[in-house]
Motif scaffolding. Structure first.
Motif, PDB file in Angstrom:
ATOM      1  N   GLN A 585       3.824   1.187   0.204  1.00  0.00           N
ATOM      2  CA  GLN A 585       2.651   2.023  -0.070  1.00  0.00           C
ATOM      3  C   GLN A 585       2.925   3.287  -0.937  1.00  0.00           C
ATOM      4  OE1 GLN A 585       2.161   2.436   4.200  1.00  0.00           O
ATOM      5  NE2 GLN A 585       0.054   1.839   3.782  1.00  0.00           N
ATOM      6  N   CYS A 588       0.624   9.657  -3.542  1.00  0.00           N
ATOM      7  CA  CYS A 588      -0.165  10.547  -4.583  1.00  0.00           C
ATOM      8  C   CYS A 588       0.782  11.566  -5.118  1.00  0.00           C
ATOM      9  CB  CYS A 588      -1.476  11.093  -3.893  1.00  0.00           C
ATOM     10  SG  CYS A 588      -2.311  12.105  -4.852  1.00  0.00           S
ATOM     11  N   LEU A 595      -1.530   6.367  -1.110  1.00  0.00           N
ATOM     12  CA  LEU A 595      -2.785   5.830  -1.872  1.00  0.00           C
ATOM     13  C   LEU A 595      -3.134   4.367  -1.488  1.00  0.00           C
ATOM     14  CD1 LEU A 595      -0.787   6.312  -5.408  1.00  0.00           C
ATOM     15  CD2 LEU A 595      -2.731   7.863  -4.428  1.00  0.00           C
ATOM     16  N   SER A 596      -4.297   4.080  -2.009  1.00  0.00           N
ATOM     17  CA  SER A 596      -5.010   2.929  -1.550  1.00  0.00           C
ATOM     18  C   SER A 596      -4.338   1.820  -2.275  1.00  0.00           C
ATOM     19  CB  SER A 596      -6.686   2.907  -1.883  1.00  0.00           C
ATOM     20  OG  SER A 596      -6.554   3.049  -3.300  1.00  0.00           O
ATOM     21  N   GLU A 597      -4.595   0.606  -1.835  1.00  0.00           N
ATOM     22  CA  GLU A 597      -3.984  -0.861  -2.437  1.00  0.00           C
ATOM     23  C   GLU A 597      -4.732  -0.940  -3.850  1.00  0.00           C
ATOM     24  OE1 GLU A 597      -1.820  -4.145  -2.113  1.00  0.00           O
ATOM     25  OE2 GLU A 597      -2.389  -2.767  -0.530  1.00  0.00           O
ATOM     26  N   PRO A 598      -3.496  -0.783  -4.939  1.00  0.00           N
ATOM     27  CA  PRO A 598      -3.909  -1.010  -6.273  1.00  0.00           C
ATOM     28  C   PRO A 598      -4.601  -2.163  -6.551  1.00  0.00           C
ATOM     29  CG  PRO A 598      -1.531  -1.463  -6.093  1.00  0.00           C
ATOM     30  CD  PRO A 598      -2.182  -1.117  -4.607  1.00  0.00           C
ATOM     31  N   VAL A 599      -5.386  -1.923  -7.748  1.00  0.00           N
ATOM     32  CA  VAL A 599      -6.289  -3.239  -8.330  1.00  0.00           C
ATOM     33  C   VAL A 599      -5.999  -2.990  -9.751  1.00  0.00           C
ATOM     34  CG1 VAL A 599      -8.172  -3.197  -6.648  1.00  0.00           C
ATOM     35  CG2 VAL A 599      -8.271  -1.704  -8.719  1.00  0.00           C
ATOM     36  N   LEU A 606      -2.480  -0.964 -13.412  1.00  0.00           N
ATOM     37  CA  LEU A 606      -2.668  -1.028 -11.806  1.00  0.00           C
ATOM     38  C   LEU A 606      -3.226   0.283 -11.519  1.00  0.00           C
ATOM     39  CD1 LEU A 606       0.625  -2.541 -10.610  1.00  0.00           C
ATOM     40  CD2 LEU A 606      -1.558  -3.611 -10.346  1.00  0.00           C
ATOM     41  N   THR A 608      -5.140   2.924  -8.797  1.00  0.00           N
ATOM     42  CA  THR A 608      -5.349   3.089  -7.011  1.00  0.00           C
ATOM     43  C   THR A 608      -5.913   4.670  -7.394  1.00  0.00           C
ATOM     44  OG1 THR A 608      -4.319   3.331  -5.134  1.00  0.00           O
ATOM     45  CG2 THR A 608      -3.189   4.080  -6.926  1.00  0.00           C
ATOM     46  N   SER A 609      -6.308   5.003  -6.030  1.00  0.00           N
ATOM     47  CA  SER A 609      -6.869   6.226  -5.744  1.00  0.00           C
ATOM     48  C   SER A 609      -6.349   6.826  -4.523  1.00  0.00           C
ATOM     49  CB  SER A 609      -8.389   6.157  -5.693  1.00  0.00           C
ATOM     50  OG  SER A 609      -8.976   5.418  -4.620  1.00  0.00           O
ATOM     51  N   CYS A 610      -6.522   8.101  -4.369  1.00  0.00           N
ATOM     52  CA  CYS A 610      -6.117   8.896  -3.102  1.00  0.00           C
ATOM     53  C   CYS A 610      -7.393   9.362  -2.422  1.00  0.00           C
ATOM     54  CB  CYS A 610      -5.381  10.306  -3.504  1.00  0.00           C
ATOM     55  SG  CYS A 610      -4.843  11.297  -2.046  1.00  0.00           S
ATOM     56  N   ASN A 618      -3.106   5.605 -12.295  1.00  0.00           N
ATOM     57  CA  ASN A 618      -2.505   4.451 -13.206  1.00  0.00           C
ATOM     58  C   ASN A 618      -1.066   4.565 -12.802  1.00  0.00           C
ATOM     59  OD1 ASN A 618      -1.593   2.674 -14.755  1.00  0.00           O
ATOM     60  ND2 ASN A 618      -2.482   3.259 -16.552  1.00  0.00           N
TER      61      ASN A 618
END
Length: 688
Positions: A585, A588, A595-599, A606, A608-610, A618
């Protein structure tokens, strides 16, 4: 006369009191006592009343020098040396050196002034000590310890070494000097060997001629010997004591100004960071007020400085302890060994434990350096503010001032009657030995006009005070030892010490600092980033990666009298083998939250966001950077495991990257920490 351990004496006392139906009354009486002086006094009286306090001077002398035993040990060493068991020979010769009586120093002026003594003479052998030194020098030469070999040769020459064997000693000395590149000294020694051949009564004329020719050939080879090529053998680099990072601390002399001493009722006194600290920063370099060597290391380490040595020299009077140098021998005698020289074997039989020995060492040191009557008065009157308990008159918290040790927390108010009575009995037994076997109290009386009973009360009370505060505050002195096998390193406890500053550091099951011993000096380093204002936290021996939560809490409560509420305990982190090592995990970089699971976006990044600060990230470059750093970390980890030199700065950089970017717990973080700790340990007390 049989000597019982303090535990056995306590059990015998309890049995006796129960048979007299006095146990409840004694417990009630003891519970009303409000100072350590009275507790020890009552303990002493109880032992006397029940016939359990035998004057220690009635016991036989257990550590006397013995020529007969020294000769036997040397002969056993000779047997081991002949079958090339150098390690055993070294041990036996060292035991012989410790046991042999120390004769007066001799001055050798001619080849005819000494009476020859054979290598294996009678039990009245006046050369027992010198022969043991000489034979150990041969073992050290065989093992390639040339500097140590030279030291033993010098010792052998001091004490009645037989004239008929001197040529062998000077020959060995010359060979050592040659190997070490000291060619002029080598020549002088070989010339001496030739001169002393005439006294070699055991050699035939033919053998003397052959030996003289061999010695002259050695001297001839010196002319062609390239000393520059041998200089690399002269001196191995000695361990350098690290310095504190940043500037000196004006209030705590042994610390850096990157930390400060604070106090709040919840935590008591504690140490906090005054700036952001990096892993590897040195926070404290502390010499102890007092330290003791564990009994099992008496013949391998110096009794004064706790450094290991293969060429220890003996105490002049007892066969128990040894020293790395004449300086340490003199310092030890002045500070404590003049008192504990006779005591050690009896106290070992009493089994008072390392805390008992350390408590006694502290009290002897104080009594030898200052008057205890005025000291107690000034200690009690000079402490009004909780934060500055233990401060010196100059406003500093000095590791070498007894004030700082006296005021360490002992948790007396949290101890039950049974606990206090047991410790009082131990203090009374130690006090009985000091009273009947030493002149400590006559020394006290020469510095202060007071009656001996008052001195006895004070010393007994101080012993009990330290038998309470040392188990909560003392630290082990350890060393890293390479054992049999290519990758095995073990941390071994060699002693215990009282450190005033380290004792102020509170516990965490996930510490942010680590301690290492350099001799008996302790070095405290940061083992992860520490933010300004954050507490500096040590580990009291119960780490989350090795001990479960229930075990940690139980042990800390029973020994240190507190409930741990660190983050690890609150979140109940798993043991090392169960720590996560996949699907990390990420954190931030704005607020430090998970942070959330990256996409993967349309161009392969990759994203993700906080959820806390709504910041988009990124993390493609971050993951690549971690992979590059991880590869270097793994290379260095392999070197650490093999015991070879590695790049500590790369390990520290990897740890900082993990700390900043990956949510813990995380197994790789622990592995990196342990690798760093091992690197620092190998620069401290570390021996093959």
């Amino acid at each position: 006369m049989e000597i019982f351990s303090v535990h056995e004496l306590y059990q015998k006392l309890c049995t006796s009191l129960q048979e007299q139906y006095r146990i409840d009354n004694i417990c009630e009486l003891f519970a009303k006592l409000n100072n350590d002086f009275d507790r020890v006094e009552v303990g002493m009286e109880l032992l006397k009343e029940n016939g359990l306090l035998v004057p220690s001077n009635k016991f036989p002398r257990l550590n006397m020098k013995s020529t007969a035993l020294a000769v036997d040990l040397r002969n056993s060493g000779n047997g081991a040396f002949q079958v090339k068991d150098d390690k055993r020979a070294l041990m036996l010769y060292t035991e012989s050196i410790a046991t042999a009586p120390v004769p007066s120093l001799c001055t050798r002026t001619s080849t005819h002034e000494q009476i020859d003594a054979g290598q294996n003479e009678s039990a009245n052998d006046p050369a027992a000590l010198s022969l043991a030194f000489a034979n150990r020098s041969a073992t050290l030469f065989s093992m390639g310890n040339y500097k140590e070999c030279l030291k033993d040769i010098e010792e052998a020459l001091k004490y009645n070494y037989p004239n008929k064997l001197l040529y062998k000693l000077f020959e060995r000395q010359g060979k050592c000097y040659r190997i070490l590149g000291r060619l002029n000294s080598a020549k002088t020694s070989l010339e001496e060997a030739i001169n002393w051949l005439s006294s070699a009564s055991a050699l035939s004329s033919e053998k003397k001629q052959v030996t003289e020719l061999e010695l002259k050939n050695l001297m001839q080879k010196l002319e062609n010997f390239n000393s520059e090529e041998s200089n690399f053998l002269t001196d191995s680099k000695e361990t350098q004591l690290p310095h504190c990072s940043y500037n000196p601390n004006s209030e705590i002399p042994s610390a850096s100004d990157c930390v400060e001493l604070k106090y709040v009722p919840e935590f008591g006194r504690y140490i906090a960071a005054t700036r952001n600290l990096e892993p590897g920063d040195v926070l404290v370099v502390e010499k102890p007020f007092a330290s003791v060597l564990l009994q099992e290391h008496f013949k391998t380490h110096c009794y004064n400085c706790l450094q290991p040595s293969v060429c220890l020299i003996p105490c002049f009077y007892c066969s128990t302890v040894m020293y790395c140098s004449e300086e340490c021998r003199a310092l030890s005698w002045k500070s404590n060994h003049s008192i504990d020289c006779l005591l050690l074997p009896v106290l070992q039989k009493l089994d008072i434990g390392k805390m008992g020995f350390l408590a006694l060492r502290i009290v002897i040191t104080v009594c030898n350096s200052q008057g205890v009557h005025s000291l107690i008065k000034s200690l009690e009157e000079g402490c009004k503010v909780e934060r500055t308990k233990g401060f010196s008159s100059d406003g500093t918290y000095s590791s070498l001032d007894y004030n700082s040790i006296y005021w360490l927390v002992g948790n007396t108010e949290r101890r039950g009657v049974t606990d206090l009575l047991r410790r009082s009995i131990t203090a009374a037994c130690i006090l009985n030995c000091v009273t009947t076997m030493t002149n400590l109290f006559s020394k006290i009386k020469t510095t202060e006009v007071d009656d001996s009973n008052s001195s006895l009360r004070i010393v007994g009370g101080l012993l009990l005070r330290h038998l309470q505060n040392l188990p909560c505050n003392a630290h082990e002195v350890s060393e890293l030892v390479k054992t049999e096998g290519p990758t095995m390193w073990e941390s071994t406890e060699i002693g215990a010490a009282a450190y005033a500053v380290l004792s102020l550091i509170n516990h965490s099951c996930d510490p942010n600092v680590v301690r290492h011993s350099y001799g008996d000096t302790a070095i405290l380093r940061a083992i992860r980033p520490i933010a300004k204002g954050e507490q500096v936290l040590d580990n009291y021996g119960y780490h989350y990666a090795l001990h479960g939560k229930l075990e940690r809490k139980s042990q800390l409560r029973s020994q240190y009298f507190f409930d741990c509420n660190c983050v690890v305990c609150e979140e109940d982190w798993p043991l090392y083998e169960d720590l996560p090592c996949t699907n990390p995990q990420y954190l931030c970089n704005m607020c430090g939250c998970v942070l959330s699971e990256p996409v993967v976006d349309s161009v392969g990044h990759l994203i993700t966001s906080c959820a806390t600060c709504n910041q988009l990230h990124n993390i493609t470059n971050l993951i690549n950077a971690i992979e590059v750093s991880r590869e270097k970390f793994q290379q260095n980890l392999d070197k650490v495991i093999l015991g070879s030199e590695c790049n500590v700065s790369e390990l520290l950089s990897h740890l900082k990257l993990l700390d900043k970017c990956i949510h813990r717990p995380w197994k790789e973080y622990n592995d990196c920490q342990e690798a760093i700790k091992q690197c620092f340990a190998m620069s401290a007390n570390c021996y093959k």
